[in-house]
Scaffold this motif. Structure first.
Motif, PDB file in Angstrom:
ATOM      1  N   GLY A   1       0.783  -1.234   0.000  1.00 30.83           N
ATOM      2  CA  GLY A   1       0.000   0.000   0.000  1.00 30.83           C
ATOM      3  C   GLY A   1       0.811   1.278   0.000  1.00 30.83           C
ATOM      4  N   SER A   2       2.120   1.176   0.223  1.00 31.31           N
ATOM      5  CA  SER A   2       2.930   2.388   0.170  1.00 31.31           C
ATOM      6  C   SER A   2       3.091   2.825  -1.297  1.00 31.31           C
ATOM      7  CB  SER A   2       4.308   2.125   0.802  1.00 31.31           C
ATOM      8  OG  SER A   2       4.162   1.847   2.179  1.00 31.31           O
ATOM      9  N   ARG A   3       3.352   4.124  -1.509  1.00 30.46           N
ATOM     10  CA  ARG A   3       3.449   4.612  -2.888  1.00 30.46           C
ATOM     11  C   ARG A   3       4.714   4.140  -3.576  1.00 30.46           C
ATOM     12  NH1 ARG A   3       1.442   9.192  -0.627  1.00 30.46           N
ATOM     13  NH2 ARG A   3       3.412  10.344  -0.727  1.00 30.46           N
ATOM     14  N   GLY A   4       5.870   4.096  -2.840  1.00 22.63           N
ATOM     15  CA  GLY A   4       7.099   3.622  -3.460  1.00 22.63           C
ATOM     16  C   GLY A   4       7.927   2.795  -2.489  1.00 22.63           C
ATOM     17  N   TYR A   5       8.656   1.833  -3.013  1.00 23.68           N
ATOM     18  CA  TYR A   5       9.509   0.964  -2.188  1.00 23.68           C
ATOM     19  C   TYR A   5      10.927   0.983  -2.716  1.00 23.68           C
ATOM     20  CZ  TYR A   5       5.116  -1.051  -0.446  1.00 23.68           C
ATOM     21  OH  TYR A   5       3.894  -1.234   0.126  1.00 23.68           O
ATOM     22  N   LEU A   6      11.862   0.846  -1.790  1.00 14.88           N
ATOM     23  CA  LEU A   6      13.255   0.690  -2.176  1.00 14.88           C
ATOM     24  C   LEU A   6      13.797  -0.528  -1.429  1.00 14.88           C
ATOM     25  CD1 LEU A   6      15.861   2.019  -3.558  1.00 14.88           C
ATOM     26  CD2 LEU A   6      16.327   2.945  -1.269  1.00 14.88           C
ATOM     27  N   THR A   7      14.442  -1.444  -2.160  1.00 15.18           N
ATOM     28  CA  THR A   7      15.009  -2.605  -1.481  1.00 15.18           C
ATOM     29  C   THR A   7      16.243  -3.069  -2.252  1.00 15.18           C
ATOM     30  OG1 THR A   7      14.387  -4.627  -0.315  1.00 15.18           O
ATOM     31  CG2 THR A   7      13.763  -4.503  -2.630  1.00 15.18           C
ATOM     32  N   ALA A   8      17.008  -4.000  -1.628  1.00 13.69           N
ATOM     33  CA  ALA A   8      18.229  -4.486  -2.288  1.00 13.69           C
ATOM     34  C   ALA A   8      17.859  -5.217  -3.570  1.00 13.69           C
ATOM     35  CB  ALA A   8      18.988  -5.419  -1.352  1.00 13.69           C
ATOM     36  N   ALA A   9      18.693  -5.099  -4.572  1.00 14.73           N
ATOM     37  CA  ALA A   9      18.382  -5.620  -5.901  1.00 14.73           C
ATOM     38  C   ALA A   9      18.022  -7.101  -5.858  1.00 14.73           C
ATOM     39  CB  ALA A   9      19.573  -5.397  -6.840  1.00 14.73           C
TER      40      ALA A   9
ATOM     41  N   GLU B   1      11.819  -0.071  -6.289  1.00 11.24           N
ATOM     42  CA  GLU B   1      13.087   0.342  -6.861  1.00 11.24           C
ATOM     43  C   GLU B   1      14.190  -0.549  -6.311  1.00 11.24           C
ATOM     44  OE1 GLU B   1      15.829   4.408  -6.870  1.00 11.24           O
ATOM     45  OE2 GLU B   1      13.783   4.450  -6.061  1.00 11.24           O
ATOM     46  N   ALA B   2      15.061  -1.041  -7.191  1.00 11.96           N
ATOM     47  CA  ALA B   2      16.157  -1.914  -6.768  1.00 11.96           C
ATOM     48  C   ALA B   2      17.416  -1.103  -6.565  1.00 11.96           C
ATOM     49  CB  ALA B   2      16.406  -2.981  -7.833  1.00 11.96           C
ATOM     50  N   LEU B   3      18.094  -1.385  -5.426  1.00  9.18           N
ATOM     51  CA  LEU B   3      19.367  -0.701  -5.186  1.00  9.18           C
ATOM     52  C   LEU B   3      20.434  -1.764  -4.916  1.00  9.18           C
ATOM     53  CD1 LEU B   3      20.822   2.041  -4.780  1.00  9.18           C
ATOM     54  CD2 LEU B   3      20.210   1.885  -2.346  1.00  9.18           C
ATOM     55  N   PRO B   4      21.464  -1.829  -5.765  1.00 14.23           N
ATOM     56  CA  PRO B   4      22.514  -2.814  -5.508  1.00 14.23           C
ATOM     57  C   PRO B   4      23.209  -2.506  -4.188  1.00 14.23           C
ATOM     58  CG  PRO B   4      22.681  -1.910  -7.730  1.00 14.23           C
ATOM     59  CD  PRO B   4      21.692  -1.055  -6.991  1.00 14.23           C
ATOM     60  N   TYR B   5      23.706  -3.589  -3.530  1.00 12.93           N
ATOM     61  CA  TYR B   5      24.429  -3.410  -2.262  1.00 12.93           C
ATOM     62  C   TYR B   5      25.584  -2.437  -2.453  1.00 12.93           C
ATOM     63  CZ  TYR B   5      22.166  -7.574  -0.204  1.00 12.93           C
ATOM     64  OH  TYR B   5      21.279  -8.476   0.289  1.00 12.93           O
ATOM     65  N   GLY B   6      25.749  -1.567  -1.462  1.00 14.82           N
ATOM     66  CA  GLY B   6      26.920  -0.710  -1.427  1.00 14.82           C
ATOM     67  C   GLY B   6      26.817   0.544  -2.273  1.00 14.82           C
ATOM     68  N   GLN B   7      25.788   0.654  -3.092  1.00 14.72           N
ATOM     69  CA  GLN B   7      25.683   1.800  -4.003  1.00 14.72           C
ATOM     70  C   GLN B   7      24.873   2.897  -3.326  1.00 14.72           C
ATOM     71  OE1 GLN B   7      24.842   0.848  -8.183  1.00 14.72           O
ATOM     72  NE2 GLN B   7      23.396   2.548  -8.169  1.00 14.72           N
ATOM     73  N   PRO B   8      25.474   4.088  -3.139  1.00  8.21           N
ATOM     74  CA  PRO B   8      24.742   5.142  -2.423  1.00  8.21           C
ATOM     75  C   PRO B   8      23.645   5.772  -3.275  1.00  8.21           C
ATOM     76  CG  PRO B   8      26.953   5.872  -3.038  1.00  8.21           C
ATOM     77  CD  PRO B   8      26.821   4.475  -3.550  1.00  8.21           C
TER      78      PRO B   8
END
Ligand code: ZN
Lengths: 323, 540
Positions: free
Chosen positions: A42-50, A67-74
């Motif tokens: 239900g949240s509008r956007g999510y960010l998690t590890a790739a 949204e995918a964020l690779p480990y270690g990438q700021p």
């Protein structure tokens, strides 16, 4: 200056206007790992590890904005610099590192420091403030060596095979089940997995993690059946009602939970840090302030305070993940 | 104790009856007998009473684990079991596991029997400081599973989900015995030991056999002149010891001590049982049980003092040690050797006799002639023996009282056990004491006066009898006091003949009190039948 605060929906970072593992739908949510208690839809956007995105979508659906964020990438979110670092809990589990104006906070999520072929190895981080989990925050929780516990599982399974009966092993369906499947020896007998587990297995295989081959159909031979704890007594399990039953979980350290479930065996295997690991990790962060997030954080907080640390209890509304 | 801890875990974990029986049989089959006995003892609920208060155990565990009391309380709250909380909290033992937490040298696993008998039970007699040190030392030697079971035993909370019935079924399955037999054998007040376990699982048919003695071979008193026996070289001569004839049996690692009356005396002579443990299995020795100190017999009254005791304290064991004066071997290597010649049995006996203060070999008396032996026999009193035993060389060990191969050549050829019925004061120096006694023997349910005797008792015994007479006089006839018929004495005399002048119809020559039979009640004294048999012997 505090980078995080505990709001009505969970841990909130004002500098970046995002929540971490919120228990209510919010604008932007950073998710430490894909366990259901963290993945509130239900949240509008999510960010998690790739590597955790596909698992997270199992709860949120294909339409959710993840949204995918690779480990270690700021990643800069508002006034905060955010990066994700392996927590060793399950595939794609992450510690959330938040930096603003030279101040560093780390939210651990659930974590485990022992190596696990089914998840990325835990990365130690330095910070001024550390928000730790405390699922097993009592000194009675001290895990035996993992290979010893896994050997016991195999021995139990082998003995059951020799006695002509199947073995039902209950395990957390995301994380522990795959941990077991990387190690269980398919030459002992056929392995079956409950659909609730198989649902996550494919995402592991898709990322190149080698799991034991599963037998498609029960053929009457004594088998090992992996099932989520919630399946105990459900209709899928009926065909295994003569089997020996066991559970792999940190809770198996205590006789009570095992006996309440009327299990034949309990194997002490956990995706969480035990007491010595909690203390070691907290120490290694060199944090000046420790927030202990759990439904019952009190003992660890008091211990830390008695050992000269600044520690705060943060009562989380997460469930037990049976691991 | 690891296997026992593992058994506990298995029994605790499974809800299946079959799995429990399987776990029990598996453990009991593999366990050393002493461990199996203790395990059964605990499993059927005969746990030791609490050796320590839980509070103290917790206090010491907290110190050892470096856990404050509030945290211990939190842990206990999560666990819900005292012994378990402590086991989970104690630091990993350096000797129970290596750096990686793996179990260390399996040789470090000591038997359950050791832990119970040498480490647990002695805690009962210790003060708190000692208990604490011993408890912590024990914890440090154990792994977690063992600590848990140990804590349960110490706090008297040892309980595991098995009924006595289930244990019985497991032992029955293991031994092939019926459940009824196993139940029966588990009844009563038994001490866990290897021997108990062996008896418990021993086959039904062998049950009577394992302890069963051979019938004693009893000698006849020598009739007529010793010269009639022919060449003394044809005879083995030994002293006739004055003790309790006994057969000592060791079979299947158990020890049985039988008296001539087929009374099992096992348990009353710990020094003998310790000695017997040194004997090979399948051994039966015939001998005389003697109060024996510094290589010589003590007066038999000392033995009676010891037999009279209900509990054998260290004092009486030290004051009156006993030994078996061994003279024959009836079983060797499990084989009945009674048909073998006397010399062969004697040689084998000498070969297997362990060096022990509780075992002596009956010396063989050497003399070239009967005349020479007669002279040596004169030393009997000084040697505190009753004369000689004459055993025909080459003879087998026979059954019961038989003429021909064994003779007793006693210095007091006749003796009966008689009851004190009248007493009167002595004369002269002994005028103030009751020292002259009349003894009766049984005839058709009544005590008939049989003989008078004045000598043979020590001053101490005379004072004791005097005291008895004063307290137990039931009637007086002038100086003669009739007393309650209670005291039994062995009377010895030199000759016996029919006499119309005596009420009993018997006259004996030189009667004297050979010893005070504290071990006999009046009803057990001899009867006229014994006397008639003595007469018959004389006449034959
Ligand atoms: Zn989790």
């Amino acid at each position: 200056m505090a980078l995080l605060e505990l709001g009505p929906h969970g841990l909130y970072c004002a500098a970046g206007d995002f929540y971490i593992d919120p228990w209510r739908p919010v604008g932007r949510a950073v998710i430490t790992h894909a366990h259901a208690d963290r993945a509130q839809a239900g949240s509008r956007g999510y960010l998690t590890a790739a590597s955790g995105v596909a698992l997270l979508r199992e709860w949120l659906g294909a339409e959710a904005a993840v949204e995918a964020l690779p480990y270690g990438q700021p990643l800069t979110i508002g006034g905060a610099r955010v990066s994700l670092h392996p927590a060793g809990h399950i595939l794609g589990s992450a510690q959330v590192r938040i930096e603003q104006g030279g101040e560093v906070w780390v939210v651990s999520g659930d974590y485990r420091t022992a190596p696990d072929p089914a998840s990325e190895p835990f990365e130690p981080l330095l910070c001024q403030a550390f928000v730790t989990e405390a699922s097993f925050g009592l000194p009675i929780f001290r895990w035996p060596p993992e290979d010893e516990a896994l050997d016991s599982v195999q021995a139990w399974w082998r003995a059951n095979c020799e006695a002509g009966r199947s073995s039902v092993l209950f395990a957390q369906p995301l994380g522990m089940a795959q941990r077991l499947l990387t190690t269980l020896d398919g030459s002992i007998g056929p392995i079956h997995a409950h659909p609730e587990i198989e649902r996550f297995n494919r995402h592991y295989r898709a990322q190149g993690i080698s799991l034991a081959g599963l037998a498609p159909e029960a053929d009457g031979r004594p088998a090992l059946v992996l099932a989520p704890p919630s399946a105990q007594g459900d209709s899928w399990m009926r065909r295994w009602d003569q089997a020996s039953t066991a559970m792999a979980s940190g809770w198996m350290r205590i006789r009570g939970p095992r006996r309440r479930r009327a299990l034949d065996r309990g194997f002490v295997l956990s995706s969480h840090a035990d007491w010595p690991a909690l203390l070691a990790v907290i120490d290694a962060t060199r944090a000046e302030t420790v927030w202990v997030m759990h439904r019952q954080p009190a003992p660890l907080v008091r211990w830390l305070v008695e050992h000269g640390r600044t520690a705060v209890a943060v009562e989380a509304q997460y469930g037990e993940d049976e691991a | 104790m690891k296997a026992f801890a593992e058994l506990y875990r298995k029994l605790d974990e499974t809800t299946s009856t079959n799995a429990k029986i399987e776990a029990l049989t598996g453990y009991l089959r593999a366990a050393p007998p002493g461990d199996a006995a203790w395990a059964v003892h605990f499993l059927i609920g005969r746990r030791p009473k609490r050796l320590l208060e839980s509070r103290k155990l917790a206090e010491w565990a907290m110190a050892e684990a470096d856990v404050p009391e509030w945290l211990f309380a939190d842990c206990y709250h999560a666990v819900g079991d005292f012994a378990e909380t402590i086991a989970l909290l104690l630091p990993a033992s350096p000797s129970a596991s290596d750096a990686a937490g793996r179990p260390a040298d399996p040789a470090a696993d000591l038997p359950l029997q050791y832990w119970v008998e040498s480490r647990l039970l002695p805690l009962a007699q210790s003060d708190d400081a000692t208990r604490r040190a011993r408890l912590i030392a024990a914890w440090r030697e154990m792994d977690e599973a063992q600590r848990f079971v140990w804590n349960k035993l110490i706090t008297g909370e040892f309980r595991v989900g098995v009924s006595q019935n289930l244990v019985v079924r497991a032992i029955a399955a293991l031994s092939g015995l019926s459940a009824g037999t196993v139940s029966h054998r588990l009844m009563g007040d038994w001490q866990p030991s290897a021997a108990f376990w062996r008896q418990l699982e021993a086959p039904e048919v062998a049950e009577a056999d394992i302890s069963r003695p051979y019938p004693f071979f009893l000698a006849y008193p020598l009739e007529g002149d010793v010269e009639e026996l022919g060449d003394p070289a044809g005879w083995q001569v030994e002293w006739k010891w004055d003790g309790i004839r006994a057969q000592l049996i060791r079979r299947q690692s158990s020890v049985f001590l039988w008296s001539r009356g087929e009374e099992l005396m096992t348990g009353r002579f710990p020094e003998l049982e310790a000695m017997a443990a040194l004997l090979p299995d399948g051994t039966a020795i015939d001998g005389e049980l003697l109060p024996w100190k510094d290589g010589a017999p003590l007066p038999f009254a000392q033995m009676q003092r010891r037999i009279g005791r209900k509990a054998l304290g260290a004092r009486i064991l030290a004051d009156v040690p006993v030994a078996l004066m061994a003279f024959d071997l009836l079983e060797l290597g499990g084989q009945d050797v009674r048909e073998r010649p006397l010399e062969w049995r004697r040689a084998q006996l000498e070969a297997l006799a362990p060096r022990s203060a509780a075992l002596a070999l009956s010396p063989v008396v050497e003399a070239a002639s009967w005349e020479g032996l007669r002279a040596v026999r004169g030393e009997s009193r000084a040697r505190k023996v009753e004369g000689f035993m004459l055993k025909r060389r080459g003879s087998p060990y026979r059954v019961g009282r038989r003429r021909g191969d064994w003779w007793k050549w006693k210095i007091d050829p006749y003796s009966v056990d008689a009851v004190l019925i009248y007493a009167q004061p002595g004369s002269g120096r002994r005028a103030s004491l009751f020292t002259d006694y009349t003894f009766g023997i049984w005839e058709q349910g009544k005590l008939v006066p049989f003989a008078k005797a004045y000598s043979g008792l020590s001053d101490e015994e005379i004072r004791a009898v005097d005291e008895f007479v004063r307290r137990n006089t039931i009637q007086t006839f002038g100086p003669v006091h009739a007393v309650k018929p209670e005291l039994v004495f062995e009377l010895a005399f030199e000759g016996i003949q029919l006499s119309s002048r005596h009420r009993s119809g018997i006259a004996v020559r030189f009667p004297r009190m050979a010893r005070w039979r504290h071990d006999k009640r009046a009803e057990e004294a001899d009867s006229m039948d014994t006397i008639r048999a003595l007469l018959g012997r004389r006449e034959s």
